[in-house]
Design an enzyme around this catalytic site. Structure first.
Site, mmCIF file in Angstrom:
data_model
loop_
_atom_site.group_PDB
_atom_site.id
_atom_site.type_symbol
_atom_site.label_atom_id
_atom_site.label_comp_id
_atom_site.label_asym_id
_atom_site.label_seq_id
_atom_site.Cartn_x
_atom_site.Cartn_y
_atom_site.Cartn_z
ATOM 1 N N ILE A 49 45.469 33.416 40.054
ATOM 2 C CA ILE A 49 45.556 33.452 41.520
ATOM 3 C C ILE A 49 45.688 31.999 41.957
ATOM 4 C CG2 ILE A 49 43.013 33.524 41.754
ATOM 5 C CD1 ILE A 49 43.391 35.012 44.422
ATOM 6 N N SER A 50 46.619 31.732 42.848
ATOM 7 C CA SER A 50 46.840 30.357 43.298
ATOM 8 C C SER A 50 45.607 29.820 44.011
ATOM 9 C CB SER A 50 48.023 30.298 44.262
ATOM 10 O OG SER A 50 49.193 30.748 43.641
ATOM 11 N N ALA A 51 45.506 28.496 44.037
ATOM 12 C CA ALA A 51 44.403 27.851 44.765
ATOM 13 C C ALA A 51 44.559 28.132 46.262
ATOM 14 C CB ALA A 51 44.436 26.352 44.518
#
Ligand code: SAH
Length: 215
Positions: A49-51
């Site tokens: 999951i992206s930051a």
């Protein structure tokens, strides 16, 4: 989390702050991981999951194309977090499609959304999450006002350019080791303008076999 992103100047948009506050990232990450820290988190299958700062950046770049009633495509929808944010922004009259090629991640993203404030939008069908090769886009609901690609392509896939509405915008990381976040604007006459927003590091937009190799 959102307060920190505001403090560090990442979030300047009130709408983006509201939507990220409303959709609890804690529901979208594996139990025991640092849900509210500004870092990407592994979600299995060689994906992350992206930051939060990347989600915020992409939401702000696409904000004008995520008005109530508009259509958005999220390629590589992973946990479903960003697709869920899109759905909250375009609302029940809009249409959001997530395409992800790992079936287990699609199942997980549906379960995540069902626990969240975006659940009713999924139930009503204004948000849907599908298994598929996102390099081909999702023809069914095209053209899209906003397209987000959550994995890096070596070049911009033509089907995604074709499925972008005149006046629409796509945000896509392009490159292999060195990657740049590109912003693609399609004007009303269909011509394309591309600018580079920033340097980034995403997992590759690839085939399922390539991604799962060595997993
Ligand atoms: N934006 C998402 C996930 C980012 S990781 C989130 O923040 O939760 C990138 C995702 O792209 C991974 O889940 C990966 O499985 C997916 N992906 C990579 N290549 C793909 C392709 N060709 N078609 C669809 N999904 C792809």
């Amino acid at each position: 989390m959102v307060d920190n992103l505001k403090r560090f100047g990442v979030i300047s948009s009130k709408r983006v702050a509201q939507v990220m506050e409303a959709l609890d990232r804690g529901l979208f990450v594996p139990v025991g991981s640092p849900a509210y820290a500004d870092t990407p988190i592994p979600i299995g299958y060689n994906a992350t999951i992206s930051a939060p700062h990347m989600h915020a950046t992409c939401l702000q770049l696409l904000e004008d194309k995520l008005q109530p009633g508009m259509r958005a495509l999220d390629v590589g929808s992973g946990t479903g977090y960003l697709a869920g944010c899109f759905a909250l922004m375009v609302g029940a009259e809009g249409r959001v499609v997530g395409v992800e090629h790992i079936p287990q991640l699609v199942d997980m993203s549906i379960k995540n959304i069902e626990k969240s404030v975006a659940a009713s939008l999924l139930k009503k069908g204004s948000l849907s999450l599908h298994v598929g090769d996102g390099r081909k886009g999702w023809e069914e609901f095209a053209p899209y006002d906003a397209i987000h690609v959550g994995a890096a392509a070596s070049e911009i896939p033509q089907p995604l350019l074709d499925q972008l509405k005149p006046g629409g915008r796509m945000v896509i990381p392009v490159g292999t080791y060195f990657q740049e976040l590109k912003v693609v604007d399609k004007s009303e006459d269909g011509s394309i303008k591309v600018h580079t927003e920033t340097s980034v590091r995403y997992v590759p937009l690839t085939s399922r076999d390539e991604q799962l190799g060595g997993f």
